[in-house]
Design a protein around this motif. Sequence first.
Motif, PDB file in Angstrom:
ATOM      1  N   ILE A 252       0.883   4.123  -2.849  1.00  0.00           N
ATOM      2  CA  ILE A 252       0.581   5.534  -2.547  1.00  0.00           C
ATOM      3  C   ILE A 252       1.765   6.421  -2.912  1.00  0.00           C
ATOM      4  O   ILE A 252       1.593   7.485  -3.526  1.00  0.00           O
ATOM      5  N   SER A 253       2.969   6.002  -2.537  1.00  0.00           N
ATOM      6  CA  SER A 253       4.171   6.796  -2.846  1.00  0.00           C
ATOM      7  C   SER A 253       4.378   6.922  -4.345  1.00  0.00           C
ATOM      8  O   SER A 253       4.822   7.966  -4.828  1.00  0.00           O
TER       9      SER A 253
ATOM     10  N   ILE B 289       1.831   9.465  -5.664  1.00  0.00           N
ATOM     11  CA  ILE B 289       2.276  10.806  -5.291  1.00  0.00           C
ATOM     12  C   ILE B 289       3.453  11.236  -6.174  1.00  0.00           C
ATOM     13  O   ILE B 289       3.516  12.379  -6.630  1.00  0.00           O
TER      14      ILE B 289
ATOM     15  N   PHE C 275       0.828  -1.201   0.000  1.00  0.00           N
ATOM     16  CA  PHE C 275       0.000   0.000   0.000  1.00  0.00           C
ATOM     17  C   PHE C 275       0.869   1.260   0.000  1.00  0.00           C
ATOM     18  O   PHE C 275       0.617   2.195  -0.759  1.00  0.00           O
ATOM     19  N   LEU C 276       1.911   1.279   0.844  1.00  0.00           N
ATOM     20  CA  LEU C 276       2.789   2.445   0.910  1.00  0.00           C
ATOM     21  C   LEU C 276       3.570   2.635  -0.396  1.00  0.00           C
ATOM     22  O   LEU C 276       3.789   3.771  -0.822  1.00  0.00           O
TER      23      LEU C 276
END
Length: 161
Positions: free
Chosen positions: A71-72, A75, A67-68
């Motif tokens: 998301i990163s 972004i 997930f991280l």
Amino acid sequence: MSKPFKLGLIVAVISVAIDQIFKINMVEFMAGHPYGIEVTSFFRLVMVWNSGVSFGMFSGGEQTRLFLIAISTVISLILLVWLYRSDRKFLSTGIGLVLGGAVGNIIDRIHYGRVADFFDFDLYFMRWPAFNIADIAIVCGVAILLVDSLFFDEKSTKNEA
């Protein structure tokens, strides 16, 4: 390609390169120093693995890691579009630093499964969580974005008139 876009890309690539070269060497070096190295009375080099985000929040397992990364990555793509649309070198430098720091930490999550942090400051009035060069790039980039927004952005200068 505009000059501000090229500048931002160069800043991002240099940020990633410095971050990753440092991390590769420090992970190996710190393996021989499991309790860290005291550099000064308030600064130590340490080996801390962060599977979460800032200050270790949202630490978790494989699903959190994926997930991280997702998301990163989203972004970072948004930052890349913003960089492409930027028409000012100062703004592009800030975006490039944030982008480079984000990509550096994404590489860690993919390669190590978590982010490697090394710098540990214990000031008399507070202890700051360990951080790395990618984090420094992000903080410096955000500071530049704030200064740009306050003093150089056309919208902010029009509001004063």
